[in-house]
Scaffold this motif. Sequence first.
Motif, PDB file in Angstrom:
ATOM      1  N   GLY A  29      -8.122   9.247   1.413  1.00 27.61           N
ATOM      2  CA  GLY A  29      -7.643   8.280   0.436  1.00 27.61           C
ATOM      3  C   GLY A  29      -8.256   6.905   0.528  1.00 27.61           C
ATOM      4  O   GLY A  29      -7.838   6.000  -0.200  1.00 27.61           O
ATOM      5  N   ALA A  30      -9.217   6.725   1.438  1.00 23.70           N
ATOM      6  CA  ALA A  30      -9.956   5.460   1.552  1.00 23.70           C
ATOM      7  C   ALA A  30      -9.047   4.263   1.802  1.00 23.70           C
ATOM      8  O   ALA A  30      -9.358   3.143   1.396  1.00 23.70           O
ATOM      9  CB  ALA A  30     -10.807   5.228   0.294  1.00 23.70           C
ATOM     10  N   GLY A  31      -7.911   4.477   2.467  1.00 23.68           N
ATOM     11  CA  GLY A  31      -7.016   3.379   2.793  1.00 23.68           C
ATOM     12  C   GLY A  31      -6.237   2.836   1.619  1.00 23.68           C
ATOM     13  O   GLY A  31      -5.590   1.801   1.737  1.00 23.68           O
ATOM     14  N   ARG A  32      -6.277   3.545   0.502  1.00 22.81           N
ATOM     15  CA  ARG A  32      -5.574   3.088  -0.695  1.00 22.81           C
ATOM     16  C   ARG A  32      -4.190   3.741  -0.789  1.00 22.81           C
ATOM     17  O   ARG A  32      -3.918   4.716  -0.102  1.00 22.81           O
ATOM     18  CB  ARG A  32      -6.412   3.410  -1.936  1.00 22.81           C
ATOM     19  CG  ARG A  32      -7.747   2.664  -1.925  1.00 22.81           C
ATOM     20  CD  ARG A  32      -8.698   3.200  -2.958  1.00 22.81           C
ATOM     21  NE  ARG A  32     -10.029   2.608  -2.819  1.00 22.81           N
ATOM     22  CZ  ARG A  32     -11.154   3.230  -3.138  1.00 22.81           C
ATOM     23  NH1 ARG A  32     -11.115   4.471  -3.602  1.00 22.81           N
ATOM     24  NH2 ARG A  32     -12.312   2.625  -2.965  1.00 22.81           N
ATOM     25  N   PRO A  33      -3.323   3.226  -1.663  1.00 19.96           N
ATOM     26  CA  PRO A  33      -1.962   3.762  -1.753  1.00 19.96           C
ATOM     27  C   PRO A  33      -1.934   5.248  -2.110  1.00 19.96           C
ATOM     28  O   PRO A  33      -2.781   5.736  -2.862  1.00 19.96           O
ATOM     29  CB  PRO A  33      -1.326   2.917  -2.862  1.00 19.96           C
ATOM     30  CG  PRO A  33      -2.114   1.642  -2.866  1.00 19.96           C
ATOM     31  CD  PRO A  33      -3.518   2.047  -2.529  1.00 19.96           C
ATOM     32  N   ILE A  34      -0.938   5.935  -1.579  1.00 20.94           N
ATOM     33  CA  ILE A  34      -0.714   7.349  -1.872  1.00 20.94           C
ATOM     34  C   ILE A  34       0.666   7.471  -2.499  1.00 20.94           C
ATOM     35  O   ILE A  34       1.655   6.962  -1.967  1.00 20.94           O
ATOM     36  CB  ILE A  34      -0.804   8.194  -0.596  1.00 20.94           C
ATOM     37  CG1 ILE A  34      -2.237   8.163  -0.055  1.00 20.94           C
ATOM     38  CG2 ILE A  34      -0.353   9.632  -0.848  1.00 20.94           C
ATOM     39  CD1 ILE A  34      -2.361   8.665   1.348  1.00 20.94           C
TER      40      ILE A  34
END
Length: 230
Positions: free
Chosen positions: A119-124
């Motif tokens: 997720g590349a450190g982005r929100p899930i």
Amino acid sequence: INAIIGYATLLLDGIYGDLGDQQTMGVERTHRAAKHLLELVNDVLDLSKIEAGKFEVAVQPTTFPGLVEDLFVTVRPLADEHGCTLTLEHDGPGLTLETDPRRVRQILLNLLSNAIKFGAGRPIAVTVARRAEGGVTIAVRDAGEGIAPEDLPRVFDEFVQLDRGGALPEAASGTGLGLPISKRLATLLGGTLDAESVRGEGSTFRLTLPAVAPTRRDAGEGEAATDGSA
């Protein structure tokens, strides 16, 4: 394998004395490799049991979104490590299904772990929605680099590890069996597991479950029918 993991853990905890930097690095690699091997063995065993029709499914009342909320507690340390935030949306508490909570957790843990790693450190975002015909749909959405259109049909193939936008090898490591097993488990529970993705925008994996999971005999017949039509 468990003995190797255990002794490596003791060494890393300093039970046998302090380790130098090079020694620590070597033991950490041994620890990771042993855990990876154990995951592979367990996944192969699960897959073999499913194919042989001997996989145990224990149906019992299971409440949503409570199961997902409990699972967030398990995966939050991994999410924090990767800099991801987890959000849960649902259309009301107290939805109870007759399904196997252990197997649902196994599926969702795999989906969440993948979303965090890729997720590349982005929100899930996880969405739990009631189905008009009964049951529930659980969507796990990440905002990573997504999966190429030509690769998406292979995402549920055994031992396939796809290019997920140049993720680090450490983050991308896995057995290549988590998603195939999850899809088969969804079928055994009378549901489905599918995926959609847009390159550069992220991926969504969607699990649907019926209000009442089939009996073990019915699940086995459904799996056999699925295998025969492939």
